[in-house]
Design a protein around this motif. Structure first.
Motif, PDB file in Angstrom:
ATOM      1  N   PHE A  80       2.186  -3.116   0.156  1.00 53.54           N
ATOM      2  CA  PHE A  80       2.101  -2.140   1.243  1.00 53.54           C
ATOM      3  C   PHE A  80       1.115  -2.574   2.324  1.00 53.54           C
ATOM      4  O   PHE A  80       0.117  -3.243   2.049  1.00 53.54           O
ATOM      5  CB  PHE A  80       1.665  -0.774   0.719  1.00 53.54           C
ATOM      6  CG  PHE A  80       2.636  -0.134  -0.236  1.00 53.54           C
ATOM      7  CD1 PHE A  80       4.006  -0.191  -0.022  1.00 53.54           C
ATOM      8  CD2 PHE A  80       2.176   0.546  -1.350  1.00 53.54           C
ATOM      9  CE1 PHE A  80       4.893   0.400  -0.897  1.00 53.54           C
ATOM     10  CE2 PHE A  80       3.055   1.151  -2.230  1.00 53.54           C
ATOM     11  CZ  PHE A  80       4.415   1.075  -2.002  1.00 53.54           C
ATOM     12  N   ASN A  81       1.398  -2.131   3.558  1.00 53.95           N
ATOM     13  CA  ASN A  81       0.493  -2.304   4.697  1.00 53.95           C
ATOM     14  C   ASN A  81       0.015  -3.742   4.854  1.00 53.95           C
ATOM     15  O   ASN A  81      -1.141  -3.978   5.179  1.00 53.95           O
ATOM     16  CB  ASN A  81      -0.706  -1.360   4.581  1.00 53.95           C
ATOM     17  CG  ASN A  81      -0.290   0.087   4.637  1.00 53.95           C
ATOM     18  OD1 ASN A  81       0.598   0.461   5.396  1.00 53.95           O
ATOM     19  ND2 ASN A  81      -0.906   0.913   3.816  1.00 53.95           N
ATOM     20  N   SER A  82       0.916  -4.674   4.623  1.00 53.04           N
ATOM     21  CA  SER A  82       0.594  -6.089   4.772  1.00 53.04           C
ATOM     22  C   SER A  82       1.374  -6.620   5.966  1.00 53.04           C
ATOM     23  O   SER A  82       2.525  -7.024   5.830  1.00 53.04           O
ATOM     24  CB  SER A  82       0.971  -6.842   3.491  1.00 53.04           C
ATOM     25  OG  SER A  82       0.689  -8.208   3.631  1.00 53.04           O
ATOM     26  N   PRO A  83       0.783  -6.593   7.178  1.00 56.08           N
ATOM     27  CA  PRO A  83       1.505  -7.035   8.371  1.00 56.08           C
ATOM     28  C   PRO A  83       1.971  -8.477   8.237  1.00 56.08           C
ATOM     29  O   PRO A  83       1.214  -9.346   7.820  1.00 56.08           O
ATOM     30  CB  PRO A  83       0.478  -6.893   9.489  1.00 56.08           C
ATOM     31  CG  PRO A  83      -0.538  -5.932   8.963  1.00 56.08           C
ATOM     32  CD  PRO A  83      -0.575  -6.169   7.480  1.00 56.08           C
ATOM     33  N   GLN A 103       5.736  -4.403   8.386  1.00 52.82           N
ATOM     34  CA  GLN A 103       4.971  -3.987   7.219  1.00 52.82           C
ATOM     35  C   GLN A 103       5.741  -2.919   6.463  1.00 52.82           C
ATOM     36  O   GLN A 103       6.572  -2.228   7.041  1.00 52.82           O
ATOM     37  CB  GLN A 103       3.589  -3.485   7.620  1.00 52.82           C
ATOM     38  CG  GLN A 103       3.611  -2.301   8.557  1.00 52.82           C
ATOM     39  CD  GLN A 103       2.226  -1.970   9.093  1.00 52.82           C
ATOM     40  OE1 GLN A 103       1.242  -2.601   8.734  1.00 52.82           O
ATOM     41  NE2 GLN A 103       2.155  -0.981   9.956  1.00 52.82           N
ATOM     42  N   ALA A 142       5.508   0.549   4.383  1.00 48.09           N
ATOM     43  CA  ALA A 142       4.627   1.710   4.254  1.00 48.09           C
ATOM     44  C   ALA A 142       4.542   2.174   2.805  1.00 48.09           C
ATOM     45  O   ALA A 142       5.520   2.087   2.058  1.00 48.09           O
ATOM     46  CB  ALA A 142       5.141   2.851   5.129  1.00 48.09           C
ATOM     47  N   PRO A 143       3.381   2.673   2.382  1.00 48.17           N
ATOM     48  CA  PRO A 143       3.285   3.286   1.059  1.00 48.17           C
ATOM     49  C   PRO A 143       4.337   4.396   0.935  1.00 48.17           C
ATOM     50  O   PRO A 143       4.572   5.145   1.878  1.00 48.17           O
ATOM     51  CB  PRO A 143       1.868   3.853   1.024  1.00 48.17           C
ATOM     52  CG  PRO A 143       1.104   3.023   2.008  1.00 48.17           C
ATOM     53  CD  PRO A 143       2.093   2.699   3.090  1.00 48.17           C
ATOM     54  N   ASP A 172      12.864   3.418   9.387  1.00 46.51           N
ATOM     55  CA  ASP A 172      11.798   2.580   9.906  1.00 46.51           C
ATOM     56  C   ASP A 172      11.312   3.129  11.234  1.00 46.51           C
ATOM     57  O   ASP A 172      11.954   3.971  11.852  1.00 46.51           O
ATOM     58  CB  ASP A 172      12.222   1.114  10.029  1.00 46.51           C
ATOM     59  CG  ASP A 172      13.411   0.915  10.956  1.00 46.51           C
ATOM     60  OD1 ASP A 172      13.862   1.863  11.620  1.00 46.51           O
ATOM     61  OD2 ASP A 172      13.908  -0.229  11.023  1.00 46.51           O
ATOM     62  N   THR A 183       7.513  -0.698  11.044  1.00 45.83           N
ATOM     63  CA  THR A 183       7.022  -0.179   9.771  1.00 45.83           C
ATOM     64  C   THR A 183       8.218   0.368   9.007  1.00 45.83           C
ATOM     65  O   THR A 183       8.876   1.303   9.466  1.00 45.83           O
ATOM     66  CB  THR A 183       5.970   0.930   9.977  1.00 45.83           C
ATOM     67  OG1 THR A 183       4.885   0.383  10.747  1.00 45.83           O
ATOM     68  CG2 THR A 183       5.454   1.447   8.650  1.00 45.83           C
ATOM     69  N   GLU A 229       9.662   2.551   6.380  1.00 44.37           N
ATOM     70  CA  GLU A 229       9.164   3.760   5.714  1.00 44.37           C
ATOM     71  C   GLU A 229       9.965   4.142   4.478  1.00 44.37           C
ATOM     72  O   GLU A 229       9.467   4.884   3.624  1.00 44.37           O
ATOM     73  CB  GLU A 229       9.152   4.920   6.709  1.00 44.37           C
ATOM     74  CG  GLU A 229       8.231   4.662   7.889  1.00 44.37           C
ATOM     75  CD  GLU A 229       8.259   5.776   8.915  1.00 44.37           C
ATOM     76  OE1 GLU A 229       9.351   6.334   9.162  1.00 44.37           O
ATOM     77  OE2 GLU A 229       7.185   6.090   9.455  1.00 44.37           O
TER      78      GLU A 229
END
Length: 195
Positions: free
Chosen positions: A33-36, A46, A48-49, A127, A140, A142
């Protein structure tokens, strides 16, 4: 817009399975998660959680494959040989490897250090795009529909802890769409600056 299945690649770990009651297992994170991640220089992406929570609830038949090959099934959630869950880092998985040619060959390659990556195949179902910097938009993801996680020999990117891999057709279509949006935003900004 047509939805295209995409693939991502990350690292994993293995346990030796010397206890005969517990087969050799492979575990790790198929997504972080949240790893660009830079996608072909066209945009940053990225995960998203929570992106996997719906699919893990609704789909009880996800497979673990070798090299995204549906002929080489290593485990399956339906049979209980593959477990998947979201944790604070990403999409965690554990697969009990089968006593098959593919499973045994994989063990040998992993012990030699030749194979140490994993990946996942999915369709993004929700997204969000941020075009505040039109030259470097951010996507992102989602929510996804997850089909499989795979242990792979050749990831598309070297730094698979943070890099993502996708099918070529889906990647090219997405990059083309992003480039079109960039051009539109630049044109609008140009018009606004002349007012």
């Amino acid at each position: 817009m047509t939805k295209t299945q995409e693939i991502r690649t990350f690292n994993f770990n293995k346990r030796d399975g010397t206890d005969v009651d517990h087969p050799l297992t492979v575990s790790g994170h198929a997504s972080v998660f949240n790893s660009p991640t830079d996608i072909a220089g066209a945009f940053t992406e990225q995960i998203a959680p929570g992106a996997f929570s719906k699919t893990l609830t609704e789909n009880d038949d996800i497979r673990c494959l070798f090299n995204h090959n549906w002929d080489n099934i290593l485990g399956r959630t339906k049979s209980g040989t593959l477990t998947l869950e979201e944790d604070e880092q990403g999409l965690a998985f554990t697969v009990d490897l089968p006593d098959t040619t593919a499973g045994r060959d994989l063990v040998v390659s992993m012990e030699r250090g030749d194979i140490d990556k994993c990946s996942f195949g999915f369709i993004p179902t929700a997204d969000k795009w941020d075009y505040s910097d039109p030259d470097h938009p951010v996507r992102t993801i989602e929510e996804v529909e997850l089909f499989e996680v795979s242990i792979v020999t050749i990831p598309a990117y070297d730094d698979t802890d943070a890099q993502l891999n996708r099918s070529k057709d889906g990647q090219y279509k997405l990059i083309e769409l992003v480039e079109q949006r960039k051009q539109i935003i630049s044109k609008i900004k140009g018009e606004l600056s002349h007012e």
